[in-house]
Design a protein around this motif. Structure first.
Motif, short mmCIF file in Angstrom:
data_model
loop_
_atom_site.label_atom_id
_atom_site.label_comp_id
_atom_site.label_asym_id
_atom_site.label_seq_id
_atom_site.Cartn_x
_atom_site.Cartn_y
_atom_site.Cartn_z
N LEU A 101 0.84 -1.20 0.00
CA LEU A 101 0.00 0.00 0.00
C LEU A 101 0.87 1.25 0.00
O LEU A 101 1.69 1.45 0.90
CB LEU A 101 -0.92 0.00 1.23
CG LEU A 101 -1.74 -1.28 1.43
CD1 LEU A 101 -2.52 -1.21 2.73
CD2 LEU A 101 -2.68 -1.53 0.24
N HIS A 102 0.68 2.10 -0.99
CA HIS A 102 1.50 3.31 -1.15
C HIS A 102 1.03 4.42 -0.22
O HIS A 102 0.01 4.31 0.47
CB HIS A 102 1.49 3.78 -2.60
CG HIS A 102 0.13 4.18 -3.10
ND1 HIS A 102 -0.49 5.35 -2.75
CD2 HIS A 102 -0.74 3.55 -3.96
CE1 HIS A 102 -1.65 5.45 -3.34
NE2 HIS A 102 -1.85 4.37 -4.08
N GLY A 103 1.78 5.53 -0.22
CA GLY A 103 1.48 6.65 0.66
C GLY A 103 0.62 7.71 0.00
O GLY A 103 0.21 7.60 -1.17
N LEU A 104 0.37 8.77 0.74
CA LEU A 104 -0.49 9.88 0.31
C LEU A 104 0.13 10.62 -0.88
O LEU A 104 1.30 10.98 -0.86
CB LEU A 104 -0.69 10.85 1.47
CG LEU A 104 -1.66 12.00 1.26
CD1 LEU A 104 -3.09 11.48 1.19
CD2 LEU A 104 -1.53 13.02 2.40
N GLY A 105 -0.68 10.82 -1.91
CA GLY A 105 -0.23 11.61 -3.05
C GLY A 105 0.68 10.88 -4.02
O GLY A 105 1.20 11.49 -4.95
N THR A 106 0.89 9.58 -3.83
CA THR A 106 1.77 8.84 -4.74
C THR A 106 0.95 7.77 -5.47
O THR A 106 -0.25 7.91 -5.66
CB THR A 106 2.94 8.21 -3.97
OG1 THR A 106 2.46 7.25 -3.01
CG2 THR A 106 3.73 9.27 -3.24
N SER A 107 1.62 6.72 -5.91
CA SER A 107 0.95 5.67 -6.67
C SER A 107 1.72 4.37 -6.47
O SER A 107 2.70 4.32 -5.71
CB SER A 107 0.91 6.03 -8.16
OG SER A 107 2.23 6.06 -8.69
#
Length: 339
Positions: A101-107
């Motif tokens: 699971l990626h972080g905020l604002g990324t992909s």
């Protein structure tokens, strides 16, 4: 051997001279075509570079494809409840599955380096979460923690992943912990990298700005993008201008949705995981960077207090993006923990 025979052997005949001239001519022709080929290659390369420099979207896409290929990942899509999910898949034939699971604002691309780390032991699956990457927001519904946790479960079930090892960074780390609390039967172990979701004993500059009503991760121009890089990396990575231009353009185009998601998730990302810790049974590895300016390393103490089966460490010299700042150290600890 008589002198006449020696002279006959040393003096080239007419046929020998003609063969030598033909060989010399062929060599010159071959060298000429080689030089022409090299010139064409150079011209083509320069032309491609100029084209990509003036077409940031294509440069960005090619960079992403190159990263996927290098990591051994395949881009795939699936439809779940009428929504298209894009994800990266190592398609490795291993009995264990890692859901990342990626972080905020990324992909998904931000987590590509997980695949080589676990190449020998796991199939690695990395989705674009709703509202990020190539995954559109799901209409007007609230994109809060409950929405994301249930969406992650829908994806896991649709891909028949069974029991998974969960790996998440920042926002994704908070999601992983909350998922493990709600769906413990589907989680074997989890790795949380710079996870959000708990109250920091030490309130850093970034957190003070958030408390004051700012949104420091809001990218609306090149200067704000530079500020986001500064917050994430002690030494921001070099970025070719076309890639940088496209990254900013994509962020600006999706800014309204991004700001809405931040507001929906704000309570959860501040301390929403803490009440859930009592329901988490899966063993956890929690890592922070000593130079992290977003999720403060003092937060490790909260995780240590709340999770009975937890290993944790603060990595010297690392900022928020541990996979960039300390790739070898993270890889070693992750492999040992997930073996």
């Amino acid at each position: 051997m008589v002198p006449s025979e020696v002279m006959r052997r040393r003096v080239p005949t007419g046929a020998t001279k003609r063969a030598a001239r033909a060989y010399s001519s062929n060599m010159k022709r071959a060298i000429r075509w080689l030089l022409v080929g090299l010139s064409l290659l150079i011209v083509t390369t320069v032309a491609a570079a100029v084209w990509l420099w003036n077409d940031p979207a294509s440069a960005f896409r090619l960079a992403m494809v190159a990263g996927q290929t290098n990591a051994g990942l395949t881009e795939r899509t699936t439809e779940i409840d009428g929504r298209i999910w894009r994800f990266l898949d190592s398609e490795a034939p291993h009995p264990r599955n890692a859901l990342v699971l990626h972080g905020l604002g990324t992909s998904a691309e931000a987590m590509m380096t997980i695949a080589p780390i676990l190449r020998e032991t796991h199939r690695v699956v990395i989705p674009d979460l709703p509202g990020f990457g190539e995954h559109a927001v799901h209409g007007t519904m609230a994109h809060d923690a409950t929405f994301y946790i249930d969406a992650i479960e829908s994806f896991r079930a649709a891909q028949n992943l069974g029991e998974v090892d969960l790996i998440g960074t920042s926002m994704g780390g908070a999601f992983a912990a909350a998922y493990a609390a709600k769906y413990p039967q589907h989680v074997r172990r989890m790795v949380l990298l710079s996870p959000a979701g708990v109250t920091p004993p030490h309130v850093n500059e970034f957190m003070r700005r958030v408390i004051d009503g700012e949104i420091p991760l809001d990218i609306h121009d090149d200067a704000s993008f530079a500020e986001v890089l500064r917050l994430n990396f002690p030494s921001p990575p070099p970025m070719p201008e076309p890639i940088r231009v496209e990254f900013v353009a994509r962020a600006v185009a999706r800014r309204d949705a991004f700001l809405r998601i931040i507001e929906d998730l704000r309570p959860f990302l501040i301390n929403g995981v803490e009440p859930l810790m009592q329901d988490i049974d899966a063993p956890a590895l929690v890592l922070y960077g000593k130079l992290d300016q977003l999720t403060d390393p003092s937060m490790l103490a909260i995780w240590r207090f709340g999770l009975p089966k937890m290993e944790g460490e603060v990595l010297d010299g690392a900022g928020h993006v541990l996979l960039y700042d300390k790739p070898n150290e993270v890889a070693k600890r992750m492999r040992e923990f997930l073996r």
